[in-house]
Scaffold this active site. Structure first.
Site, mmCIF file in Angstrom:
data_model
loop_
_atom_site.group_PDB
_atom_site.id
_atom_site.type_symbol
_atom_site.label_atom_id
_atom_site.label_comp_id
_atom_site.label_asym_id
_atom_site.label_seq_id
_atom_site.Cartn_x
_atom_site.Cartn_y
_atom_site.Cartn_z
ATOM 1 C CB SER A 1 -0.887 -0.002 1.242
ATOM 2 O OG SER A 1 -0.086 0.270 2.376
ATOM 3 C CE LYS A 2 -1.885 6.617 -2.911
ATOM 4 N NZ LYS A 2 -3.330 6.475 -2.704
ATOM 5 N NE ARG A 3 0.950 0.134 6.113
ATOM 6 C CZ ARG A 3 1.752 -0.876 6.347
ATOM 7 N NH1 ARG A 3 2.907 -0.685 6.918
ATOM 8 N NH2 ARG A 3 1.400 -2.111 6.011
ATOM 9 C CG HIS A 4 4.583 -1.190 1.912
ATOM 10 N ND1 HIS A 4 3.292 -1.646 1.891
ATOM 11 C CD2 HIS A 4 5.180 -1.827 2.937
ATOM 12 C CE1 HIS A 4 3.126 -2.541 2.854
ATOM 13 N NE2 HIS A 4 4.255 -2.663 3.502
ATOM 14 N N GLY A 5 5.453 3.189 0.128
ATOM 15 C CA GLY A 5 6.094 4.028 -0.898
ATOM 16 C C GLY A 5 5.279 3.994 -2.184
#
Ligand code: GLU
Length: 471
Positions: free
Chosen positions: A240-244
């Site tokens: 997800s966006k949290r991973h970049g």
């Protein structure tokens, strides 16, 4: 079979194309191309509040960039769910007429109370079926699910997956305002588009038994299913966006080549021996959905960049120039007027950058004169002796003929010997003068590509700077 393979990619345009979606699209495309079948693009835009034309434009652009062409789909009309409401209503009427669906007049409050009751007993909520036998003619339309038995989804990746009907409820096909629900649209679309294989993310596996029962109620053959595992981040949580970066667009902007992205996505969960690098033709030839792994695949940025670098090293020079060009203006640089010179510059940089963006940064010196010189090297090289050597170089380089790497090298060797120096002494001094640093691609290639005039201008500027420093 090859006549009948029809697969589809069905994105919901609620955001950019995520790499997981791109991989699903790729697997469908590869499956279609391998079997000489049809690849269809369908836009699932029934969630009107979150679907935008801009997102559709982005998704289409990302698919085009990846080279995943579709045989049917936008801009032809009829491939957006919002254009297909008549079809959904018509199929709903057929289900009512056949007694396979019924209207339900339960209020949201009643359903909420039932849900709360189930929760209190720690049970999954299932609609009670209260309106099943009432013969109502308005309300929400529900599919009648068999009370007993099981539905087995024979998944091409996971094998048979059994769902107990007691875990399913009479799900809603049309809401009381007449709008179709997501699962119903998918079924009607897949049957009317004659989809033979549904290849999609395994976040949809739990929808599949509901959909299968709907196919059966409509009297349609059930397609084959293949649910592709999710892409995971390094912590094994769903990417997800949290991973970049997660969108195809973001990788494009990083300077990943479309062919590297395709190759990387294909290998995420699919393999063919130990091979890592596959041409598009090889992928088409070798891909089989049955060889896709059933477990989640971790997205590995380092590997993507490694693969990208492999492509950068081998891609045709002119194509590399075309790929790099859009990165120049945002970096404040202007592409050189002469195409062959630009290709030559890039040839000296290929080894040195893993992304197109990095190529531009390591090659910045070709486009801009150094605005400063690496301080440590300057303190060693910009000495009174350095000023003298730069003077000698300027004199000789002004006259050397032709101004090519081979004759430049000969000149440097000869001059070094005459001055009692090593070649490297003159080379490092020149590197610093011309690029601002002492690390660069092969020096004589660099000088040849810069040309006589530019090389001399840079050497003169360096001599002035060195004279100032040496004072
Ligand atoms: N629109 C769904 C999604 O974007 C895909 C549904 C399907 O492939 O059946 O996840």
């Amino acid at each position: 079979m090859s006549q009948s393979v029809r697969v589809r990619f069905a994105p919901s345009p609620t955001g950019h194309l995520h790499v997981g979606g791109a991989r699903t699209a790729l697997f469908n495309w590869l499956y279609a191309r391998h079997h000489g079948g049809m690849f269809i693009l369908r836009i699932e835009d029934t969630d009107r509040s979150r679907s935008t034309d801009e997102n559709i434009g982005d998704i289409v652009a990302a698919l085009r960039w990846l080279g995943l062409d579709w045989d049917e789909g936008p801009p032809s009309p009829g491939y957006r769910q919002t254009e297909r409401f008549d079809l959904y209503r018509e199929h709903a009427r057929r289900l009512v007429a056949a007694g396979r669906a019924y209207y339900c007049a339960c209020t949201p409050e009643q359903l909420e109370a039932e849900r709360a009751e189930a929760q209190a007993k720690n049970e999954t909520f299932r609609y009670s079926g209260r309106c099943r036998a009432l013969g109502l003619t308005a309300g929400a339309l529900r599919l009648r699910i068999p009370e007993e038995g099981t539905t087995v989804v024979d998944d091409l990746i996971h094998g048979p997956v059994t769902f107990d009907h007691r875990q399913l409820d009479d799900w809603i096909l049309l809401r009381s305002d007449g709008t179709p629900t997501y699962n119903f649209c998918v079924v009607v679309d897949d049957v009317t588009m004659r989809i033979s294989h549904v290849i999609r993310g395994n976040d949809h596996l739990s929808n599949t038994p509901k959909q299968v029962l709907c196919y059966e109620a409509l009297g349609y053959p059930v397609p084959a299913f293949a649910h592709v595992s999710m892409i995971l981040g390094p912590d094994r949580a769903r990417l997800s966006k949290r991973h970049g970066a997660t969108s195809v667009q973001a990788y494009r902007e990083q300077g990943i080549l479309p062919e590297a992205m395709v190759n990387y996505l294909a290998r995420l969960g699919w393999s063919s021996g130990d091979q890592e690098i596959f041409s598009r033709a090889e992928l088409v030839e070798r891909f089989d959905i049955k060889d896709v792994s059933s477990s989640g695949a971790i997205f590995d940025q380092t590997k993507l960049e490694w693969l990208n670098h492999e492509y950068i090293k081998t891609v045709d020079g002119r194509r590399l120039a075309t790929l790099v060009t859009p990165f120049l203006t945002p970096a404040g640089l202007t592409p050189p007027a002469e195409a062959t010179r630009f290709v030559g510059m890039l040839d000296t940089l290929r080894e040195r950058g893993k992304t197109l963006r990095e190529l531009v940064e390591v090659g910045r010196f070709y486009f801009e004169r150094p605005s400063e010189y690496d301080a440590r090297s300057a303190s060693k090289l910009f000495t009174p002796a350095g000023v003298e050597r730069l003077g000698a170089l300027i004199e000789r380089l002004a006259a050397v003929e032709p101004f090519t790497p081979a004759s430049l090298e000969a000149l440097y060797r000869e001059l070094a010997e005459a001055m009692g120096l090593k070649l490297v002494d003159l080379a490092q001094l020149t590197r610093l003068a011309v690029t601002g640093r002492t690390a660069s691609p092969p020096l004589f290639d660099v000088l040849g590509l810069l040309g006589r005039e530019e090389t001399l201008a840079r050497l003169r500027a360096a001599r002035d700077a060195a004279a100032k420093a040496a004072r």
